[in-house]
Write a protein that holds these residues in place. Structure first.
Motif, PDB file in Angstrom:
ATOM      1  N   ILE A  99       0.868  -1.176   0.000  1.00 37.11           N
ATOM      2  CA  ILE A  99       0.000   0.000   0.000  1.00 37.11           C
ATOM      3  C   ILE A  99       0.903   1.222   0.000  1.00 37.11           C
ATOM      4  O   ILE A  99       1.801   1.339   0.840  1.00 37.11           O
ATOM      5  CB  ILE A  99      -0.933   0.031   1.235  1.00 37.11           C
ATOM      6  CG1 ILE A  99      -1.877  -1.167   1.220  1.00 37.11           C
ATOM      7  CG2 ILE A  99      -1.711   1.347   1.279  1.00 37.11           C
ATOM      8  CD1 ILE A  99      -2.765  -1.284   2.448  1.00 37.11           C
ATOM      9  N   VAL A 100       0.666   2.120  -0.943  1.00 40.72           N
ATOM     10  CA  VAL A 100       1.385   3.383  -1.003  1.00 40.72           C
ATOM     11  C   VAL A 100       0.414   4.447  -0.501  1.00 40.72           C
ATOM     12  O   VAL A 100      -0.598   4.722  -1.149  1.00 40.72           O
ATOM     13  CB  VAL A 100       1.863   3.706  -2.435  1.00 40.72           C
ATOM     14  CG1 VAL A 100       2.576   5.054  -2.464  1.00 40.72           C
ATOM     15  CG2 VAL A 100       2.774   2.601  -2.965  1.00 40.72           C
ATOM     16  N   GLY A 101       0.698   4.995   0.658  1.00 44.29           N
ATOM     17  CA  GLY A 101      -0.171   5.997   1.272  1.00 44.29           C
ATOM     18  C   GLY A 101      -0.484   5.612   2.698  1.00 44.29           C
ATOM     19  O   GLY A 101      -0.508   4.423   3.038  1.00 44.29           O
ATOM     20  N   GLY A 102      -0.707   6.622   3.526  1.00 50.20           N
ATOM     21  CA  GLY A 102      -0.948   6.355   4.940  1.00 50.20           C
ATOM     22  C   GLY A 102      -2.126   7.100   5.523  1.00 50.20           C
ATOM     23  O   GLY A 102      -2.290   7.150   6.738  1.00 50.20           O
ATOM     24  N   GLY A 103      -2.996   7.657   4.671  1.00 50.81           N
ATOM     25  CA  GLY A 103      -4.146   8.423   5.144  1.00 50.81           C
ATOM     26  C   GLY A 103      -5.386   7.567   5.336  1.00 50.81           C
ATOM     27  O   GLY A 103      -5.323   6.333   5.407  1.00 50.81           O
ATOM     28  N   HIS A 104      -6.523   8.239   5.383  1.00 51.04           N
ATOM     29  CA  HIS A 104      -7.794   7.572   5.672  1.00 51.04           C
ATOM     30  C   HIS A 104      -8.156   6.515   4.628  1.00 51.04           C
ATOM     31  O   HIS A 104      -8.579   5.412   4.975  1.00 51.04           O
ATOM     32  CB  HIS A 104      -8.923   8.601   5.803  1.00 51.04           C
ATOM     33  CG  HIS A 104     -10.244   7.985   6.078  1.00 51.04           C
ATOM     34  ND1 HIS A 104     -10.544   7.402   7.291  1.00 51.04           N
ATOM     35  CD2 HIS A 104     -11.335   7.806   5.289  1.00 51.04           C
ATOM     36  CE1 HIS A 104     -11.762   6.905   7.245  1.00 51.04           C
ATOM     37  NE2 HIS A 104     -12.267   7.137   6.038  1.00 51.04           N
ATOM     38  N   ILE A 105      -8.010   6.838   3.345  1.00 54.79           N
ATOM     39  CA  ILE A 105      -8.371   5.879   2.291  1.00 54.79           C
ATOM     40  C   ILE A 105      -7.433   4.670   2.336  1.00 54.79           C
ATOM     41  O   ILE A 105      -7.875   3.527   2.204  1.00 54.79           O
ATOM     42  CB  ILE A 105      -8.346   6.540   0.894  1.00 54.79           C
ATOM     43  CG1 ILE A 105      -9.349   7.696   0.838  1.00 54.79           C
ATOM     44  CG2 ILE A 105      -8.622   5.531  -0.197  1.00 54.79           C
ATOM     45  CD1 ILE A 105     -10.796   7.296   1.066  1.00 54.79           C
ATOM     46  N   ALA A 106      -6.146   4.913   2.549  1.00 52.87           N
ATOM     47  CA  ALA A 106      -5.193   3.806   2.692  1.00 52.87           C
ATOM     48  C   ALA A 106      -5.592   2.923   3.866  1.00 52.87           C
ATOM     49  O   ALA A 106      -5.538   1.689   3.784  1.00 52.87           O
ATOM     50  CB  ALA A 106      -3.781   4.349   2.871  1.00 52.87           C
ATOM     51  N   TYR A 107      -6.010   3.560   4.949  1.00 53.39           N
ATOM     52  CA  TYR A 107      -6.461   2.821   6.137  1.00 53.39           C
ATOM     53  C   TYR A 107      -7.666   1.941   5.790  1.00 53.39           C
ATOM     54  O   TYR A 107      -7.712   0.767   6.183  1.00 53.39           O
ATOM     55  CB  TYR A 107      -6.803   3.799   7.264  1.00 53.39           C
ATOM     56  CG  TYR A 107      -7.620   3.206   8.364  1.00 53.39           C
ATOM     57  CD1 TYR A 107      -7.045   2.311   9.273  1.00 53.39           C
ATOM     58  CD2 TYR A 107      -8.973   3.500   8.501  1.00 53.39           C
ATOM     59  CE1 TYR A 107      -7.798   1.745  10.291  1.00 53.39           C
ATOM     60  CE2 TYR A 107      -9.730   2.943   9.512  1.00 53.39           C
ATOM     61  CZ  TYR A 107      -9.143   2.068  10.403  1.00 53.39           C
ATOM     62  OH  TYR A 107      -9.884   1.504  11.398  1.00 53.39           O
ATOM     63  N   GLU A 108      -8.649   2.485   5.059  1.00 51.31           N
ATOM     64  CA  GLU A 108      -9.822   1.688   4.676  1.00 51.31           C
ATOM     65  C   GLU A 108      -9.419   0.483   3.828  1.00 51.31           C
ATOM     66  O   GLU A 108      -9.926  -0.626   4.039  1.00 51.31           O
ATOM     67  CB  GLU A 108     -10.821   2.548   3.897  1.00 51.31           C
ATOM     68  CG  GLU A 108     -11.566   3.540   4.752  1.00 51.31           C
ATOM     69  CD  GLU A 108     -12.572   4.355   3.961  1.00 51.31           C
ATOM     70  OE1 GLU A 108     -12.451   4.445   2.713  1.00 51.31           O
ATOM     71  OE2 GLU A 108     -13.494   4.900   4.593  1.00 51.31           O
ATOM     72  N   LYS A 109      -8.517   0.678   2.873  1.00 49.48           N
ATOM     73  CA  LYS A 109      -8.060  -0.434   2.029  1.00 49.48           C
ATOM     74  C   LYS A 109      -7.329  -1.474   2.880  1.00 49.48           C
ATOM     75  O   LYS A 109      -7.517  -2.682   2.702  1.00 49.48           O
ATOM     76  CB  LYS A 109      -7.153   0.055   0.895  1.00 49.48           C
ATOM     77  CG  LYS A 109      -7.796   1.059  -0.037  1.00 49.48           C
ATOM     78  CD  LYS A 109      -9.070   0.543  -0.664  1.00 49.48           C
ATOM     79  CE  LYS A 109      -9.657   1.560  -1.619  1.00 49.48           C
ATOM     80  NZ  LYS A 109     -11.024   1.265  -1.996  1.00 49.48           N
TER      81      LYS A 109
END
Length: 188
Positions: A17-27
């Motif tokens: 996973i590239v990213g650490g925000g809310h959407i990354a968290y949901e994925k």
């Protein structure tokens, strides 16, 4: 064009996973229902991401994406708002035969995340091919309310019968009738 529905076996498949925000968290939350072989790269991590990473002892690096980061992964989720980076990672994924999902950018996706219901062995996926995620979400809620809590026990019983009974038409007919009777019992 619509997406072909498929259930992927993620055993022995590394996910990035590239990213650490809310959407990354949901994925990440969705993926953890099916595997824990997940690594995360992000410049920063939300509190929820930090908590889930720690709870699941996941690999993570606090840095930006670098070309080549996906070379050892079967699946990459690009959960950043940087559209040029999404395009770059998607193009690179083709060189490494890696499936890619760039959130909210279907042109940079090999697959999309459906809305889904998971109750032990039962998984129901719902997709509108991106036309209306809201519809998929509300259909999921509707279907969840139809499925009885006993579904897990029933599926365990069916799994055991499939494992122990000899294969053949008689077994198929008996299991089919058992499934029909179970579903019919929901409306009683």
């Amino acid at each position: 064009m619509s997406y072909f529905p498929a259930f992927l076996k993620l055993d022995n498949k590394k996910i990035l996973i590239v990213g650490g925000g809310h959407i990354a968290y949901e994925k990440l939350e969705h993926l953890l229902d099916f595997t824990s072989d997940i690594s995360i790269i992000a410049l920063d991590f939300s509190q929820d991401m930090k908590r889930v990473i720690e709870e699941n002892n996941l690999n993570f690096e606090k840095r930006g994406y670098q070309k080549g980061d996906i070379k050892d992964f079967a699946v990459v989720i690009v959960a950043v708002d940087d559209i040029p980076l999404q395009a770059e990672i998607f193009a690179e994924s083709k060189q490494h035969n890696c499936l890619c999902n760039s959130v909210d950018s279907v042109e940079y996706c090999d697959f999309i995340f459906p809305s889904y219901i998971k109750k032990d062995d039962l998984t129901i996926a719902i997709s509108t091919s991106g036309a209306s995620p809201a519809m998929a979400k509300h259909l999921k809620i509707y279907l969840q309310n139809l499925i009885p809590s006993s579904i897990s026990d029933f599926l365990q019983e069916m799994k055991e019968l499939r494992r122990t009974l000899p294969k053949g038409k008689e077994r198929m007919k008996m299991l089919d009738k058992k499934a029909q009777d179970y579903i019919r019992s929901w409306s009683k």
